[in-house]
Scaffold this active site. Structure first.
Site, PDB file in Angstrom:
ATOM      1  N   ASN A   7      -7.867  -2.442   0.527  1.00 14.64           N
ATOM      2  CA  ASN A   7      -7.417  -2.547  -0.861  1.00 14.64           C
ATOM      3  C   ASN A   7      -5.898  -2.379  -0.881  1.00 14.64           C
ATOM      4  OD1 ASN A   7      -6.618  -1.750  -3.556  1.00 14.64           O
ATOM      5  ND2 ASN A   7      -8.778  -1.441  -4.013  1.00 14.64           N
ATOM      6  N   HIS A  10      -2.100  -0.325  -3.980  1.00  8.61           N
ATOM      7  CA  HIS A  10      -0.990   0.619  -4.040  1.00  8.61           C
ATOM      8  C   HIS A  10       0.298   0.096  -3.409  1.00  8.61           C
ATOM      9  CE1 HIS A  10      -3.290   3.394  -6.242  1.00  8.61           C
ATOM     10  NE2 HIS A  10      -4.207   3.512  -5.310  1.00  8.61           N
ATOM     11  N   HIS A  43      -7.831  -4.648  -7.443  1.00 16.18           N
ATOM     12  CA  HIS A  43      -8.410  -4.299  -8.740  1.00 16.18           C
ATOM     13  C   HIS A  43      -7.461  -4.791  -9.827  1.00 16.18           C
ATOM     14  CE1 HIS A  43     -10.254  -0.879 -11.441  1.00 16.18           C
ATOM     15  NE2 HIS A  43     -10.231  -2.061 -12.044  1.00 16.18           N
ATOM     16  N   ARG A  45      -6.738  -4.510 -13.219  1.00 13.44           N
ATOM     17  CA  ARG A  45      -7.071  -3.640 -14.341  1.00 13.44           C
ATOM     18  C   ARG A  45      -6.605  -4.257 -15.658  1.00 13.44           C
ATOM     19  NH1 ARG A  45      -8.087   2.008 -12.549  1.00 13.44           N
ATOM     20  NH2 ARG A  45      -8.021   2.432 -14.779  1.00 13.44           N
ATOM     21  N   ARG A  49      -1.636  -2.032 -14.364  1.00 13.31           N
ATOM     22  CA  ARG A  49      -0.744  -0.976 -13.861  1.00 13.31           C
ATOM     23  C   ARG A  49      -0.248  -1.247 -12.449  1.00 13.31           C
ATOM     24  NH1 ARG A  49      -4.665   4.245 -13.402  1.00 13.31           N
ATOM     25  NH2 ARG A  49      -4.929   3.710 -15.614  1.00 13.31           N
ATOM     26  N   GLU A  70     -12.029  -6.415  -7.685  1.00 14.62           N
ATOM     27  CA  GLU A  70     -12.597  -5.330  -8.484  1.00 14.62           C
ATOM     28  C   GLU A  70     -12.176  -5.520  -9.936  1.00 14.62           C
ATOM     29  OE1 GLU A  70     -11.390  -1.603  -6.848  1.00 14.62           O
ATOM     30  OE2 GLU A  70     -12.822  -1.713  -5.201  1.00 14.62           O
ATOM     31  N   THR A 101     -10.523   5.178 -10.207  1.00 16.53           N
ATOM     32  CA  THR A 101     -11.902   5.116 -10.677  1.00 16.53           C
ATOM     33  C   THR A 101     -12.592   6.444 -10.433  1.00 16.53           C
ATOM     34  OG1 THR A 101     -11.931   2.767 -10.112  1.00 16.53           O
ATOM     35  CG2 THR A 101     -14.049   3.813 -10.525  1.00 16.53           C
ATOM     36  N   GLU A 151     -21.947  -1.243  -4.060  1.00 18.19           N
ATOM     37  CA  GLU A 151     -20.956  -0.485  -3.303  1.00 18.19           C
ATOM     38  C   GLU A 151     -21.145   0.981  -3.656  1.00 18.19           C
ATOM     39  OE1 GLU A 151     -16.160   0.298  -2.974  1.00 18.19           O
ATOM     40  OE2 GLU A 151     -16.840  -1.752  -3.405  1.00 18.19           O
ATOM     41  N   HIS A 191     -14.302   4.441  -1.614  1.00 10.47           N
ATOM     42  CA  HIS A 191     -13.586   5.312  -2.539  1.00 10.47           C
ATOM     43  C   HIS A 191     -13.271   6.646  -1.866  1.00 10.47           C
ATOM     44  CE1 HIS A 191     -11.879   6.018  -6.493  1.00 10.47           C
ATOM     45  NE2 HIS A 191     -12.189   7.287  -6.302  1.00 10.47           N
TER      46      HIS A 191
END
Length: 242
Positions: A7, A10, A43, A45, A49, A70, A101, A151, A191
């Site tokens: 992922n 970030h 993801h 969103r 963000r 996601e 999340t 998941e 996660h």
């Protein structure tokens, strides 16, 4: 052994902190793939963000492995996914004020809406995964609404305060993975996984893919992204020797 999906959200978090163009998550995804990652996760969103619409469009054009989007089950993002056609989507709960999340999707309470979205995605040839807690009722509900994957949320296992608690959470994940597999669902997990907690989860035989982001990006700040991905792959490989 499960495959490693990275992922890159970030990388975008760092970029958005200054509002510029660097670092670019699309470039990061390429590095992750060259280092051995078998999938890229982002993801998108509602509040944008970190990952932006531009990012997912370019990733759809450039990712060579598998792109997993996601997303919350909301009209705007559903429309974007249907247009982009990622290899798969993972439906997750989403709150505006959360840092990340916070738990699994309540499939039981959202059955009607989920069934409708899954039907649309299936018609478009997009596989659907539901991000859920390791819970038998949520697994059954995921099967009934037509998901291909679940998941399993590994956050409580990763955040456990002592070994007894961690063992308890691990066994819940282990049992849930087996149950989902036996019901005909394909199983991923993720996660909070890091370089200390991944190997044990990777040793669960029913899990196909681990989605890992924050730990790898944090490690990359010290050793570089290529090395950070390779070190995480080593954690997964060690599971085969347990």
């Amino acid at each position: 052994m499960p495959q490693l999906a990275i992922n890159v959200d970030h990388i975008s978090t760092i970029r958005q902190a200054r509002g510029g163009a660097e670092p670019d998550p699309v470039h990061a995804a390429g590095i992750c793939e060259l280092a051995g990652a078998k999938g890229i996760v982002v993801h998108l969103r509602e509040d944008r963000r970190h990952i932006q619409d531009r990012d997912v469009r370019l990733l759809r054009q450039t990712v060579k492995t598998r792109l997993n989007l996601e997303m919350a089950n909301v009209k705007e993002i559903v429309a974007i996914a249907l247009d982009l056609k990622p290899d798969m989507i993972t439906l997750v709960p989403e709150k505006r004020k959360e840092l990340t999340t916070e738990g699994g999707l309540d499939v039981i309470s959202n059955e009607k809406k989920l069934r409708k979205t899954i039907s649309k995605m299936s018609s478009a040839g997009i596989s659907v995964s539901l991000f859920i807690d390791p819970d038998a009722e949520q697994i059954q509900a995921s099967l009934e609404v037509g998901a291909t994957y679940v998941e399993l949320h590994t956050g409580r296992y990763c955040d456990a305060e002592n070994e007894k608690e961690r063992d308890q959470e691990f066994h819940l994940i282990e049992q849930a993975a087996e149950l989902a597999f036996e019901k005909g669902l394909r199983v991923n997990a993720g996660h909070g996984l890091d370089y200390r907690t991944t190997t044990r989860i990777a040793a669960i035989p029913f899990i196909e893919e681990l989605s890992i982001g924050h730990a790898v990006i944090a490690r990359a700040a010290f050793v570089g992204l290529d090395q950070a991905v390779r070190e995480m792959q080593d954690c997964i490989d060690r599971a085969g020797r347990i």
